[in-house]
Design a protein around this motif. Structure first.
Motif, mmCIF file in Angstrom:
data_model
loop_
_atom_site.group_PDB
_atom_site.id
_atom_site.type_symbol
_atom_site.label_atom_id
_atom_site.label_comp_id
_atom_site.label_asym_id
_atom_site.label_seq_id
_atom_site.Cartn_x
_atom_site.Cartn_y
_atom_site.Cartn_z
ATOM 1 N N GLU A 1 0.975 -1.141 -0.019
ATOM 2 C CA GLU A 1 -0.075 0.037 -0.219
ATOM 3 C C GLU A 1 0.928 1.329 0.016
ATOM 4 O O GLU A 1 1.943 1.401 0.806
ATOM 5 C CB GLU A 1 -0.946 -0.080 1.313
ATOM 6 N N TYR A 2 0.724 2.298 -0.657
ATOM 7 C CA TYR A 2 1.232 3.712 -0.854
ATOM 8 C C TYR A 2 0.250 4.592 -0.989
ATOM 9 O O TYR A 2 -0.960 4.461 -1.736
ATOM 10 C CB TYR A 2 2.318 3.619 -2.074
ATOM 11 N N ASP B 1 -6.727 -7.638 -5.891
ATOM 12 C CA ASP B 1 -7.664 -8.395 -5.210
ATOM 13 C C ASP B 1 -8.053 -7.432 -3.849
ATOM 14 O O ASP B 1 -8.767 -7.900 -3.000
ATOM 15 C CB ASP B 1 -7.179 -9.846 -4.728
ATOM 16 N N ARG B 2 -7.109 -6.239 -3.699
ATOM 17 C CA ARG B 2 -7.399 -5.694 -2.475
ATOM 18 C C ARG B 2 -7.908 -4.230 -2.659
ATOM 19 O O ARG B 2 -7.858 -3.661 -1.704
ATOM 20 C CB ARG B 2 -5.881 -5.437 -1.954
ATOM 21 N N PHE B 3 -8.655 -4.151 -3.960
ATOM 22 C CA PHE B 3 -9.294 -2.765 -3.935
ATOM 23 C C PHE B 3 -10.294 -2.500 -3.044
ATOM 24 O O PHE B 3 -10.579 -1.443 -2.413
ATOM 25 C CB PHE B 3 -9.848 -2.831 -5.473
ATOM 26 N N GLY B 4 -11.054 -3.684 -2.849
ATOM 27 C CA GLY B 4 -12.159 -3.619 -2.015
ATOM 28 C C GLY B 4 -11.999 -3.144 -0.300
ATOM 29 O O GLY B 4 -12.567 -2.537 0.022
ATOM 30 N N ILE B 5 -11.047 -4.201 0.018
ATOM 31 C CA ILE B 5 -10.617 -4.014 1.233
ATOM 32 C C ILE B 5 -9.915 -2.680 1.836
ATOM 33 O O ILE B 5 -10.097 -2.000 2.684
ATOM 34 C CB ILE B 5 -9.682 -5.120 1.626
ATOM 35 N N PHE B 6 -9.143 -2.240 0.791
ATOM 36 C CA PHE B 6 -8.644 -0.878 0.874
ATOM 37 C C PHE B 6 -9.536 0.216 0.907
ATOM 38 O O PHE B 6 -9.175 1.325 1.718
ATOM 39 C CB PHE B 6 -7.736 -0.614 -0.340
ATOM 40 N N ALA C 1 -12.753 0.134 1.587
ATOM 41 C CA ALA C 1 -13.641 0.141 2.734
ATOM 42 C C ALA C 1 -12.920 0.528 4.041
ATOM 43 O O ALA C 1 -13.480 1.183 4.788
ATOM 44 C CB ALA C 1 -14.143 -1.389 2.986
ATOM 45 N N GLU C 2 -11.558 0.102 4.270
ATOM 46 C CA GLU C 2 -10.874 0.509 5.453
ATOM 47 C C GLU C 2 -10.478 1.756 5.433
ATOM 48 O O GLU C 2 -10.333 2.553 6.551
ATOM 49 C CB GLU C 2 -9.580 -0.467 5.632
ATOM 50 N N LYS C 3 -10.053 2.538 4.435
ATOM 51 C CA LYS C 3 -9.370 3.576 4.232
ATOM 52 C C LYS C 3 -10.138 4.719 3.806
ATOM 53 O O LYS C 3 -9.918 6.079 4.112
ATOM 54 C CB LYS C 3 -8.100 3.774 3.334
ATOM 55 N N LEU C 4 -10.979 4.696 2.771
ATOM 56 C CA LEU C 4 -11.768 5.553 2.126
ATOM 57 C C LEU C 4 -13.287 5.928 2.530
ATOM 58 O O LEU C 4 -13.823 7.003 2.350
ATOM 59 C CB LEU C 4 -11.153 5.680 0.479
ATOM 60 N N GLN C 5 -13.856 4.634 2.301
ATOM 61 C CA GLN C 5 -15.314 4.925 2.074
ATOM 62 C C GLN C 5 -16.101 5.808 3.193
ATOM 63 O O GLN C 5 -16.971 6.665 2.855
ATOM 64 C CB GLN C 5 -15.962 3.491 2.636
ATOM 65 N N ALA C 6 -15.644 5.644 4.452
ATOM 66 C CA ALA C 6 -16.153 6.463 5.660
ATOM 67 C C ALA C 6 -16.009 8.178 5.143
ATOM 68 O O ALA C 6 -16.985 8.809 5.406
ATOM 69 C CB ALA C 6 -15.754 6.360 6.875
ATOM 70 N N THR C 7 -14.923 8.493 4.977
ATOM 71 C CA THR C 7 -14.335 9.987 4.620
ATOM 72 C C THR C 7 -15.247 10.472 3.351
ATOM 73 O O THR C 7 -15.505 11.595 3.191
ATOM 74 C CB THR C 7 -12.898 9.984 4.457
ATOM 75 N N GLU D 1 -17.460 -6.606 -10.843
ATOM 76 C CA GLU D 1 -16.659 -7.143 -9.583
ATOM 77 C C GLU D 1 -16.343 -5.676 -8.830
ATOM 78 O O GLU D 1 -16.621 -5.818 -7.540
ATOM 79 C CB GLU D 1 -15.381 -7.669 -9.924
ATOM 80 N N VAL D 2 -16.070 -4.551 -9.709
ATOM 81 C CA VAL D 2 -15.942 -3.215 -8.892
ATOM 82 C C VAL D 2 -17.338 -2.740 -8.314
ATOM 83 O O VAL D 2 -16.951 -1.984 -6.983
ATOM 84 C CB VAL D 2 -15.479 -2.225 -10.151
ATOM 85 N N CYS D 3 -18.326 -2.930 -9.001
ATOM 86 C CA CYS D 3 -19.567 -2.346 -8.360
ATOM 87 C C CYS D 3 -19.730 -2.937 -7.120
ATOM 88 O O CYS D 3 -20.286 -2.778 -6.194
ATOM 89 C CB CYS D 3 -20.663 -2.286 -9.308
ATOM 90 N N GLN D 4 -19.661 -4.400 -6.986
ATOM 91 C CA GLN D 4 -19.994 -5.235 -5.824
ATOM 92 C C GLN D 4 -18.751 -4.840 -4.596
ATOM 93 O O GLN D 4 -19.270 -4.770 -3.695
ATOM 94 C CB GLN D 4 -19.535 -6.573 -6.093
#
Length: 242
Positions: free
Chosen positions: A46-47, A67-72, A74-80, A107-110
């Protein structure tokens, strides 16, 4: 206005930052907007890099693989984004590999629901979502799958760009042939399709610039004037609207 680009790895992030800097004059900056600081784990690839253009900010994030788009997110950006509408535009740059465009878009939309529910290759799409106060908000989203017209990854795109020059095209052809020939004896190192393509680009660079093969990857990328290649101009035409 603040903009966001997500890509797979550090190589992608370096190329995109170089290209957008040269074409659109995005300048590196140490910090982003006061309310938006992103913590990353470089051990998993991650960078996060901030850029500024006047009063606008651009954040380019490498998430550590497709394979890490979703988790990144959700954890780093979705809330902000949901709670503070920190970004007005968001682009996702991913390798095509052997996948179909429709498969990637689905897959991106999911993975990005409920903020992103519509995505189409190389088109900005207005997505609507409900924020934490129950108000409707919008986020413009671009899905950029590379290369645009064939299977492959970022290295495929760069080799195609280098091949625009007939002299360098011959180097690419012969470098590719060399890697293909040696692959049965080097499966430990290049036994995967993606690794073979990285090797083709590496051999091409070693021949074009002997003595520079020990440069760090970011130095290698920045030593090439990518902005002069029509292949990249066509590929990144919509991304330049970020």
């Amino acid at each position: 206005m603040n903009k966001l680009i997500l890509c797979e790895g550090k190589t992608d992030a370096i190329l995109l930052s170089y290209y957008l800097g040269r074409i659109k004059q995005w300048e590196p900056c140490k910090y982003g907007p006061q309310r938006c600081q992103i913590s990353v784990n470089e051990k998993v690839g991650e960078y996060a890099y901030w850029y500024q253009q006047g009063g606008d900010y651009l954040l380019i994030c490498a998430v550590g693989g497709k394979d890490r788009f979703g988790i990144f997110f959700a954890e780093k950006l979705q809330a902000t984004i949901r709670d503070a509408q920190m970004f007005s535009r968001m682009a996702l740059v991913t390798d095509r590999d052997a996948r179909l465009e429709e498969e990637i878009a689905k897959e991106v939309c999911q993975r990005f629901t409920p903020l992103i529910t519509q995505a189409k290759q190389n088109q900005w799409i207005e997505n609507y979502y409900e924020d934490s106060f129950g108000q409707q908000q919008s986020l413009q989203f671009l899905l950029l799958i590379i290369p645009a017209s064939q299977q492959g990854a970022l290295e495929t795109l760069l080799l195609e760009a280098i091949s625009e020059d007939p002299y360098d095209q011959e180097i690419v052809i012969r470098s590719t042939a060399f890697v293909d020939e040696i692959e049965p004896y080097a499966k430990k190192y290049i036994g995967h399709v993606r690794l073979k393509q990285k090797a083709r680009l590496g051999v091409t660079w070693a021949i074009q610039s002997p003595g520079k093969e020990f440069l760090f990857l970011d130095e290698q990328i920045r030593s090439v004037q990518w902005e002069k290649f029509d292949t990249l101009s066509q590929c990144f035409s919509q991304l330049l609207m970020i």
